[in-house]
Scaffold this motif. Structure first.
Motif, PDB file in Angstrom:
ATOM      1  N   ARG A 376      29.021   9.888  65.667  1.00 24.03           N
ATOM      2  CA  ARG A 376      28.497  10.291  67.246  1.00 24.03           C
ATOM      3  C   ARG A 376      27.075   9.602  67.325  1.00 24.03           C
ATOM      4  O   ARG A 376      26.650   9.784  68.574  1.00 24.03           O
ATOM      5  N   LEU A 377      26.350   9.274  66.356  1.00 26.00           N
ATOM      6  CA  LEU A 377      24.983   8.789  66.432  1.00 26.00           C
ATOM      7  C   LEU A 377      24.875   7.535  65.390  1.00 26.00           C
ATOM      8  O   LEU A 377      25.457   7.426  64.671  1.00 26.00           O
ATOM      9  N   ASN A 378      24.055   6.582  66.211  1.00 27.34           N
ATOM     10  CA  ASN A 378      23.584   5.538  65.327  1.00 27.34           C
ATOM     11  C   ASN A 378      22.189   5.854  64.830  1.00 27.34           C
ATOM     12  O   ASN A 378      21.387   6.549  65.100  1.00 27.34           O
ATOM     13  N   ASP A 379      21.889   4.929  63.663  1.00 24.47           N
ATOM     14  CA  ASP A 379      20.743   5.438  62.874  1.00 24.47           C
ATOM     15  C   ASP A 379      19.612   5.264  63.603  1.00 24.47           C
ATOM     16  O   ASP A 379      18.641   6.049  63.550  1.00 24.47           O
ATOM     17  N   GLU A 380      19.400   4.254  64.559  1.00 23.74           N
ATOM     18  CA  GLU A 380      18.329   4.111  65.483  1.00 23.74           C
ATOM     19  C   GLU A 380      18.314   5.156  66.385  1.00 23.74           C
ATOM     20  O   GLU A 380      17.031   5.042  67.185  1.00 23.74           O
ATOM     21  N   GLN A 381      19.138   5.940  66.683  1.00 24.51           N
ATOM     22  CA  GLN A 381      18.873   7.018  67.682  1.00 24.51           C
ATOM     23  C   GLN A 381      18.553   8.259  67.056  1.00 24.51           C
ATOM     24  O   GLN A 381      18.322   9.292  68.002  1.00 24.51           O
ATOM     25  N   ARG A 382      18.063   8.330  65.841  1.00 23.92           N
ATOM     26  CA  ARG A 382      17.567   9.723  65.111  1.00 23.92           C
ATOM     27  C   ARG A 382      16.367   9.980  66.104  1.00 23.92           C
ATOM     28  O   ARG A 382      15.424   9.120  66.669  1.00 23.92           O
ATOM     29  N   LEU A 383      16.165  11.355  66.001  1.00 21.78           N
ATOM     30  CA  LEU A 383      15.065  11.912  66.842  1.00 21.78           C
ATOM     31  C   LEU A 383      13.734  12.443  65.934  1.00 21.78           C
ATOM     32  O   LEU A 383      12.734  12.512  66.425  1.00 21.78           O
ATOM     33  N   SER A 384      14.381  12.864  64.563  1.00 20.23           N
ATOM     34  CA  SER A 384      13.242  13.319  63.495  1.00 20.23           C
ATOM     35  C   SER A 384      12.127  12.274  63.399  1.00 20.23           C
ATOM     36  O   SER A 384      10.929  12.984  63.447  1.00 20.23           O
TER      37      SER A 384
END
Length: 474
Positions: A376-384
């Protein structure tokens, strides 16, 4: 000097009076009967009970219980509290349906809605939704035990770590899902058909409503209804201009002395200079895509069950596509209370916030790992990572100052002035005297000091209750 801009108390009194008069009309027997019948037109089933209304900051809701165990609510914006009721309701319906189609965030199902003109009850625009059954909201679960309803909530200082991580973690997943919704312009979504939405209207923000209601800003100073923004820098510049317009137009309680006026004026001019110079944006994010942002997404609008599981997220009216810097800033609500209202001051808030932020970032990272594993998410889409960087760099305070007109002064002088203009030699109250040389000759000549001092003696209402029923105003 005041650390923040006060609300115009004449406008606040008028706002409260209009709300009270309107709510009083709701309790008439004929009105209650009409509301109940209207709900039944749009929700099938055998009704059991029309519950007493519940009032929030901007809305009043009636719940109808049915024999099948379900319920429906009808919600009306409160005149005197909501300055753009038709626009607010339309925006909320469109964003709820968008979120419902593109995420797993539990939002209310909209049964029917209409504008003021489409409401046969004569009570303004409305939304009829399926009621989400819940035990409490997240704010109650996190609040300090013993606080009364009238008290401003503050995170329980002795909250159990396991409980905090459970609740923070679920909220983190909501923010993560919202951050994946990318749009090409800054503004509010308009639904074109069942599967198509466009960013076609201005970003109607919580702050825009409060600027008109409590800052007596003329509606004409806001962006036009159909105005959207293609760059973050353009939107930050607009917000900076609104800070100046707010100081200029608020009639009462804007300043308390000539020096206070100069201090506020200089802060806003310097903030505008930073915005116009593009200091709040980067080349990689300035032109988008932009993220979905909700000004009012906070624990009191998140519903949980007896197992502390989130079952619903409500009140999406002030939601729009916004600069990435907004969603990259960690959430201000980790302590429940806003920094400008913290009992021991903003620096005490900051110190305590940092410890809770690390807990939030930990569970956010865990939610990211789960989302990546599930595709559901790519690594570059992390928010942290961006949230940690926003806090460390001070970008958190840039986004906060841009969005919060009434908190602007405290944030600017304590968190932004030194970062952008270097350390000062004087106290925070007198720093403006050093910064006055950064203004242009015209800016120094056009300070609104005399006008604001004259207004301190008038105590009149400069308010445009544009969509309020004239019967309520009398």
């Amino acid at each position: 000097m005041r650390t923040r801009m006060c609300f115009d108390d004449v406008a606040l009194e008028r706002s409260d009076a209009i709300q009270d008069a309107w709510v009083h009309e709701l309790f008439k027997e004929d009105t209650l009967m009409a509301i109940g019948k209207f709900i039944l037109k749009h929700r099938r089933g055998v009704p059991i009970e029309l519950c007493d209304p519940k009032a929030g900051a901007f809305n009043v809701s009636f719940r109808m219980k049915f024999e099948d165990g379900g319920s429906a609510i009808i919600r009306f914006p409160k005149p005197g509290a909501t300055m753009f009721p038709n626009e607010k309701v339309r925006n909320e319906v469109d964003i709820i349906r968008y979120i419902q189609q593109h995420t797993t965030i539990p939002v209310p199902f909209v049964l029917h809605w209409g504008t003021k003109e489409e409401n046969p009850l004569g009570l303004g625009p409305f939304i009829i939704m399926e009621y989400i059954d819940h035990v409490m909201d997240l704010s109650v679960a996190l609040n300090t035990p013993g606080f009364a309803i009238k008290d401003r909530p503050i995170l329980d200082p002795y909250v159990d770590d396991t409980k905090l991580e459970l609740l923070y973690g679920q909220f983190a997943d909501i923010l993560l899902q919202l951050s994946t919704l990318r749009l090409p312009r800054i503004g509010s979504l308009v639904q074109i058909d069942d599967f198509t939405w466009e960013v076609a209207q201005r970003p109607l923000s919580y702050n825009a409503n409060e600027l008109v209601r409590l800052g007596t800003l003329p509606r004409s100073k806001l962006p036009r209804v159909n105005e959207t923004f293609q760059s973050a820098s353009a939107y930050f510049s607009t917000l900076a201009d609104l800070h100046l317009e707010h100081l200029t137009h608020q009639q009462n309680d804007a300043v308390d002395s000539a020096d206070d006026c100069r201090r506020k004026y200089i802060a806003r001019l310097l903030f505008r200079k930073l915005a116009k110079d593009g200091r709040f944006t980067t080349s990689s994010t300035n032109l988008g895509p932009f993220n979905i942002w909700c000004d009012d997404l906070r624990p009191s609008n998140v519903l949980i069950n007896e197992h502390l599981q989130i079952v619903g997220v409500v009140d999406w009216e002030f939601t729009y596509a916004a600069p990435v810097k907004f969603s990259h800033a960690p959430p201000w609500w980790l302590l429940l209370e806003q920094p400008e209202y913290w009992p021991d001051g903003m620096e005490a808030w900051t110190k305590l916030y940092e410890s809770r932020l690390q807990t939030f970032l930990k569970v956010l990272h865990e939610q990211e790992d789960v989302a990546i594993d599930r595709g559901r998410l790519n690594d570059e889409q992390r928010l942290s990572g961006p949230m940690q960087q926003s806090w460390e760099s001070g970008d958190f305070w840039v986004a906060y100052a841009a969005r919060k007109n009434f908190a602007f002064d405290a944030v600017f002088w304590r968190k932004l002035d030194g970062r952008f203009f270097g350390p000062g030699m004087s106290t925070e109250d007198d720093r403006w005297k050093e910064r006055i040389n950064l203004l242009t000759k015209d800016e120094r000549a056009n300070m609104v000091v005399e006008k604001k001092l004259a207004e301190m003696e008038t105590r009149i209402l400069a308010w445009e209750p544009d969509e309020v029923d004239p019967k309520i105003l009398n």
